[in-house]
Write an enzyme that holds these catalytic residues in place. Structure first.
Site, PDB file in Angstrom:
ATOM      1  CE1 TYR A  33      -2.689  -3.159   1.892  1.00  0.00           C
ATOM      2  CE2 TYR A  33      -4.514  -1.899   0.802  1.00  0.00           C
ATOM      3  CZ  TYR A  33      -3.961  -2.624   1.691  1.00  0.00           C
ATOM      4  OH  TYR A  33      -5.328  -3.877   1.401  1.00  0.00           O
ATOM      5  CE1 TYR A  79      -5.191  -4.320   4.980  1.00  0.00           C
ATOM      6  CE2 TYR A  79      -4.503  -6.886   4.846  1.00  0.00           C
ATOM      7  CZ  TYR A  79      -5.236  -6.321   4.340  1.00  0.00           C
ATOM      8  OH  TYR A  79      -4.765  -5.644   3.209  1.00  0.00           O
TER       9      TYR A  79
HETATM   10  C1  PHB Z   1      -7.770  -7.200  -4.124  1.00  0.00           C
HETATM   11  O1  PHB Z   1      -8.033  -6.895  -4.782  1.00  0.00           O
HETATM   12  O2  PHB Z   1      -6.667  -7.808  -4.811  1.00  0.00           O
HETATM   13  C2  PHB Z   1      -7.078  -6.222  -4.064  1.00  0.00           C
HETATM   14  C3  PHB Z   1      -8.299  -5.230  -2.995  1.00  0.00           C
HETATM   15  C4  PHB Z   1      -8.672  -4.266  -2.075  1.00  0.00           C
HETATM   16  C5  PHB Z   1      -7.451  -3.839  -1.225  1.00  0.00           C
HETATM   17  C6  PHB Z   1      -6.180  -5.423  -0.961  1.00  0.00           C
HETATM   18  C7  PHB Z   1      -6.422  -6.078  -2.109  1.00  0.00           C
HETATM   19  O3  PHB Z   1      -7.553  -3.338   0.163  1.00  0.00           O
END
Ligand code: PHB
Ligand code: RFL
Length: 391
Positions: A200, A384
């Site tokens: 991120y 998370y």
């Molecule tokens: C994903 O589509 O892999 C994905 C989407 C949103 C997130 C993390 C991963 O926050």
């Protein structure tokens, strides 16, 4: 036609609800607007919370997930061209980050329902709800061949997503809504993995996220203008922009590859209070949506239908309707927690048009705190990987 629980929508909420009800011996019929193929090919979520993985496994639909999913111990926050590892498992007593595409979960649930003789009607049109306050609510709809049908039931579950019609049948509802002034451009690409964990990134040009699907297929996202269309984003521009946003001072390398899917989604925070009216209950994105930055939407949909399935099981098995009466309350505490967390992650990581120098300094201070303070990192990690379903 008659069933006990009529479910509108074959997304994660509708299909998981049908599956959980079947385990309690409760019949349902799922009505879905799209084709089975469209459902099984639509690219959406990727991250599952630990309790959702456990639930899918414990209820017999987790075998392929356990074989094919990717499991990570943490995530990376990247800012100031540096990488910072958040050790989710270490901070939460071993809970992992599971990456398994939403449409794969849907394939597994559809296969399980059909193998058990469950009914899912695809390609239905014009659902209209009636008699929601009486003991036998009904849904009028049109079958694929154009014939009119009526489905009588004891209860209706509106699992038809943000744009579905169910929510509009709840009078006196209060809707909380925020549109963010950016969209997410998502791509699927044939390329080897660029990183060991999801990345991120906060960058002055905008947010970027590196996620994955398999060792050979990667899922990447870029913050873009919400009014952009895909024409504005040829492949080279996507790669150049991704590269600039995720570069690090130690020379991070982003392997390029063939982009075979692209889309842009809007980003919003939304909650509908209440989530029930008479014998109609709404669940998942029909009742609330979150920005994808916290990876919460599918997981929240799952939590709603766990509560709904429990309430319906109490009603049918014990004649007790108290749980159903309290359905909205049992969901909303978790919903608002996830809404806040998703807003927090979004605000910490994205650039807004109105941002000035001081806003960037606030973001940096928050990011520095999260990576330097164990209690701050633990709070992020707890949210998370997912709070317990009864939170
Ligand atoms: C994903 O589509 O892999 C994905 C989407 C949103 C997130 C993390 C991963 O926050
Ligand atoms: P869905 O998936 O929208 O399913 C609703 C279904 O209802 C059908 N429908 C109708 N059927 C009959 N008649 C009608 N009139 C109907 N109207 C609609 C639709 O065709 C559809 O099949 O809602 P549900 O089940 O509540 O599930 C919600 C999730 O899909 C959503 O929250 C997640 O995809 C959000 N999300 C993520 N969630 C996570 O938990 N982890 C993630 O990593 C994550 N990443 C994401 C995401 C969503 C994203 N987009 C596309 C906004 C990443 C992205 C990019």
């Amino acid at each position: 036609m008659r069933t006990q629980v009529a479910i509108i929508g074959a997304g994660p909420a509708g299909l998981l609800l049908s599956h959980l009800l079947a385990l309690e011996g409760i019949e349902s019929v799922v009505l879905e607007r799209k084709s089975r193929q469209a459902i099984e090919e639509t690219i959406k979520a990727g991250v599952l919370e630990q309790w959702v993985v456990d639930l899918l496994q414990d209820t017999g639909v987790g075998d392929r997930l356990m074989r094919e999913a990717t499991f990570h111990d943490g995530i990376e926050l990247r800012f100031g061209r540096r990488r910072h590892h958040i050790d989710m498992a270490g901070l939460t007593g071993g809970k992992k980050v599971t990456i398994y595409a939403q449409h794969e979960v849907l394939k597994d649930l559809i296969a399980a329902r059909l193998a058990q003789g469950g009914t899912i009607l695809f390609n239905v049109r014009d659902v209209r709800l009636d008699n929601l306050q009486g003991p036998s609510p009904s849904i009028a709809f049109r079958l694929e061949d154009g014939r009119e049908e009526i489905l009588q039931s004891d209860f209706i579950a509106g699992c038809d997503g943000y744009h579905g019609p169910s929510r509009s049948y709840i009078p006196n509802r209060k809707e909380y809504l925020r549109h963010y002034p950016f969209g997410w451009l998502g791509i699927l690409v044939e390329a080897p993995r660029a990183a060991d964990e999801l990345v991120y990134t906060n960058h002055e040009r905008g947010f970027a996220l590196l996620s994955t699907r398999t060792t050979d297929i990667q899922r990447y996202y870029l913050q873009v203008d919400p009014h952009d269309d895909l024409e504005a984003w040829p492949d080279d521009r996507i790669w150049d922009e991704l590269e600039r946003r995720v570069e690090t001072e130690d020379g991070f390398f982003l392997p390029r590859g063939r982009i075979f899917q692209k889309n842009i989604v809007s980003v919003r925070s939304f909650v509908c209070e209440t989530m029930q009216y008479g014998r109609l209950f709404i669940a998942g994105d029909a009742a609330h949506t979150v920005p994808p930055t916290g990876a919460k939407g599918l997981n929240l949909a799952a939590a709603d239908v766990v509560h709904l399935a429990r309430g319906l099981a109490r009603y049918y098995l014990r004649g007790d309707d108290q749980w159903l009466d309290h359905y909205t309350d049992s969901c909303l505490r978790r919903v608002w927690r996830a809404e806040h967390f998703s807003w927090f992650m979004t605000s910490m990581l994205h650039q807004l048009p109105e941002h000035t120098d001081i806003d960037r300094k606030f973001q940096q201070a928050q990011l520095e705190y999260v990576v330097a303070s164990e209690p701050a990192a633990q709070s992020l990690a707890e949210n998370y990987v997912g709070l317990p379903v009864d939170w």
